[in-house]
Design an enzyme around this catalytic site. Structure first.
Site, short mmCIF file in Angstrom:
data_model
loop_
_atom_site.label_atom_id
_atom_site.label_comp_id
_atom_site.label_asym_id
_atom_site.label_seq_id
_atom_site.Cartn_x
_atom_site.Cartn_y
_atom_site.Cartn_z
N SER A 12 51.69 125.34 93.01
CA SER A 12 52.83 125.27 93.82
C SER A 12 53.95 126.12 92.92
O SER A 12 54.37 127.25 93.46
CB SER A 12 53.59 124.05 94.28
OG SER A 12 52.62 123.43 95.17
N ARG A 112 42.41 127.16 109.61
CA ARG A 112 43.91 126.14 109.41
C ARG A 112 44.69 126.89 110.28
O ARG A 112 45.09 128.01 110.41
CB ARG A 112 44.06 126.00 107.91
CG ARG A 112 43.10 125.31 107.05
CD ARG A 112 43.47 125.52 105.53
NE ARG A 112 44.76 124.59 105.30
CZ ARG A 112 45.26 124.40 104.30
NH1 ARG A 112 44.69 125.11 103.20
NH2 ARG A 112 46.30 123.76 103.99
N SER A 157 56.42 119.50 105.92
CA SER A 157 55.58 120.50 104.91
C SER A 157 56.42 121.47 104.37
O SER A 157 57.24 122.08 104.95
CB SER A 157 54.83 121.50 106.06
OG SER A 157 54.38 122.58 105.62
N GLN A 159 55.62 123.97 102.68
CA GLN A 159 54.93 125.32 103.17
C GLN A 159 55.78 125.97 104.08
O GLN A 159 56.30 126.93 103.89
CB GLN A 159 53.51 125.43 103.41
CG GLN A 159 52.50 125.18 102.09
CD GLN A 159 51.08 124.82 102.51
OE1 GLN A 159 50.91 125.26 103.72
NE2 GLN A 159 50.23 124.76 101.35
N ASP A 310 48.47 115.75 98.17
CA ASP A 310 47.24 116.34 97.89
C ASP A 310 46.32 115.04 97.09
O ASP A 310 45.24 115.66 96.67
CB ASP A 310 47.53 117.62 97.04
CG ASP A 310 48.02 118.55 97.68
OD1 ASP A 310 47.66 118.67 99.04
OD2 ASP A 310 48.68 119.62 97.19
#
Ligand code: S3P
Length: 429
Positions: A12, A112, A157, A159, A310
């Site tokens: 990340s 995705r 999220s 992201q 994760d």
């Protein structure tokens, strides 16, 4: 397994270091960059957008950025390979520049969902044309006259949060993201490090509001990338499960938004010592010593999921070797990772003789106890690096070993995995 394993740089933080460096004017130096395929794909994309990135020596990179709003329209398709983080952050980074970018990825990434970032990016004035269901390949037309945005995250999220903040850099006024549950905060930390103005407040509902001042200039900054706790998780769990192990993992990122696995393993009875806690490059890090332990099943609450999202594949492997049931709640997001991890975990464990139940977003693993897993099966990894590494760890702990169908994807996040694990004495063939 005994000895010291230095896990590779955090994925990340590595993506963000390259992207922020490319959006600053001047030279950014990065040490300890993860040179996995995901991050190298982000570097390629940034080059196609006009930034200058070069490797000086292993892990040491220089980035000459183009400034906020300075990306040039690329003359090729931007291929992010296997990386959801790479493509979603870059969509945010280009969404408020008046350029057209066509994004694609591998078979896993093209399955995705991208709508989760496109929704808020349209509010800035960007437009996207892609496949049904918001799937790649997709062309994003950046906004000519971007508007600032206030966006409440519908899913936990980092992201999506990061895509919105990156887009907000080149919009006027203030852009805000509201999150009910804290997700990894590397974007906020690194934006400040690169000179952006950000404030964090709490709204009436107790949710965190992150407000960014737009029309920002980023100044170059040096970044030291700590070891990735999500990669260190594999040797850590292997050391817990393989009789007689004593392994040291130095310099692991211990950011509280990432450390949920280590807390959970300790609740399971793991002998994990967090040594020499310190600050490095604006992030908390520590050395982790792990010794083989008898584990017991626990109940992992849903609010902890973002801090270990994760790590569920390898936690499920630890749970399979624990005594009693482990209940993992709030795992809806696992269905849209590099694979549908909820079913990949369940299928892989069942094939190796472990009883598993899925109830909605809850995964229940019935532990076989220390040394109780038979193994012997071949696990389908579905282009997912973490499924591959987790089941190789299960193989180390099982009686008959475990085979995985494909190890290529491990290179996306932990290229030295097999060699590093063998150096600790793990039997991987
Ligand atoms: C990441 C955020 C998480 C995580 C991924 C890396 C990031 O994804 O699973 O591996 O660097 O922001 P989501 O934001 O989809 O939860």
């Amino acid at each position: 397994m005994t000895g010291t394993l230095t896990a590779p740089g955090d994925k990340s933080i590595s993506h963000r270091a390259l992207i922020f460096g490319a959006m600053a004017i001047g030279e950014t130096r990065i040490r300890g960059l993860l040179e996995g395929e995901d991050v190298l794909d982000t570097a390629k994309v940034l080059r196609a957008l006009g930034a200058d990135l070069s490797q000086e020596s292993a892990g040491n990179w220089r980035v000459h950025g183009v400034g906020v709003g300075g990306f040039a329209e690329p003359s090729c398709v931007l291929d992010h390979g296997n990386s959801g983080t790479g493509v979603r952050l870059m969509m945010g980074a280009v969404a408020t520049s008046p350029i057209a970018c066509t994004f694609t990825g591998d078979a896993s990434l093209c399955r995705r969902p991208m709508e989760r970032v496109l929704g808020p990016l349209r509010l800035f004035g960007a437009a996207a044309y892609g496949r049904k269901g918001g799937r790649l390949p997709m062309t994003l037309m950046g906004a000519h006259d971007p508007l600032p945005v206030t966006y409440r995250l519908p899913v936990a999220s980092a992201q999506v949060k990061s895509a919105v903040l990156l887009a907000g850099l080149n919009a006027p006024g203030e852009t805000a993201v509201i999150e009910a549950v804290r997700t990894r905060d590397h974007t906020e930390r690194m934006l400040r490090h690169f000179g952006a103005t950000l404030r964090e407040t709490t709204d009436d509902a107790g949710h965190c509001v992150i407000t960014l001042k737009g029309d920002a200039d980023l100044r170059p900054a040096d970044v030291t990338v700590p070891s990735d706790p999500s990669s260190a998780a594999f040797p850590a769990v292997a050391a817990l499960l393989v009789e007689g192990s004593d392994v040291l993992l130095p310099g692991v990122l211990m950011n509280p938004t990432r450390a949920g696995l280590y807390e959970t393993l300790r609740e399971m009875g793991a002998d994990i010592a967090i040594l020499n806690p310190r600050e490095a490059g604006g992030e908390p890090v520590a050395d982790i010593r792990v010794r083989a332990s008898a584990l017991k099943g626990v109940d992992v609450p849903p609010e902890r999921a973002p801090a270990m999202i994760d790590e569920y594949p390898v936690l499920a492997v630890a749970a399979a070797c624990a005594s009693g049931r482990t209940v993992m709640r709030g795992l809806g997001e696992l269905k849209v990772k590099e694979s549908d991890r909820l079913s990949a975990i369940a299928e892989g464990l069942k094939a190796n003789g472990v009883a598993v139940e899925i109830e909605g977003e809850t995964l229940i693993v019935v532990g076989k106890g220390r040394g109780g897993v038979e193994g012997g099966a071949t696990v389908q990894t579905h282009l997912d690096h973490r499924i591959a590494m987790a089941f190789l760890v299960l193989g180390l702990a099982s009686r008959d070993g475990v085979r995985v169908d494909d190890v290529r994807m491990i290179a996306t996040s932990f290229p030295s995995f097999v060699g590093d694990m063998r150096a600790l004495g793990a039997e991987l063939n």
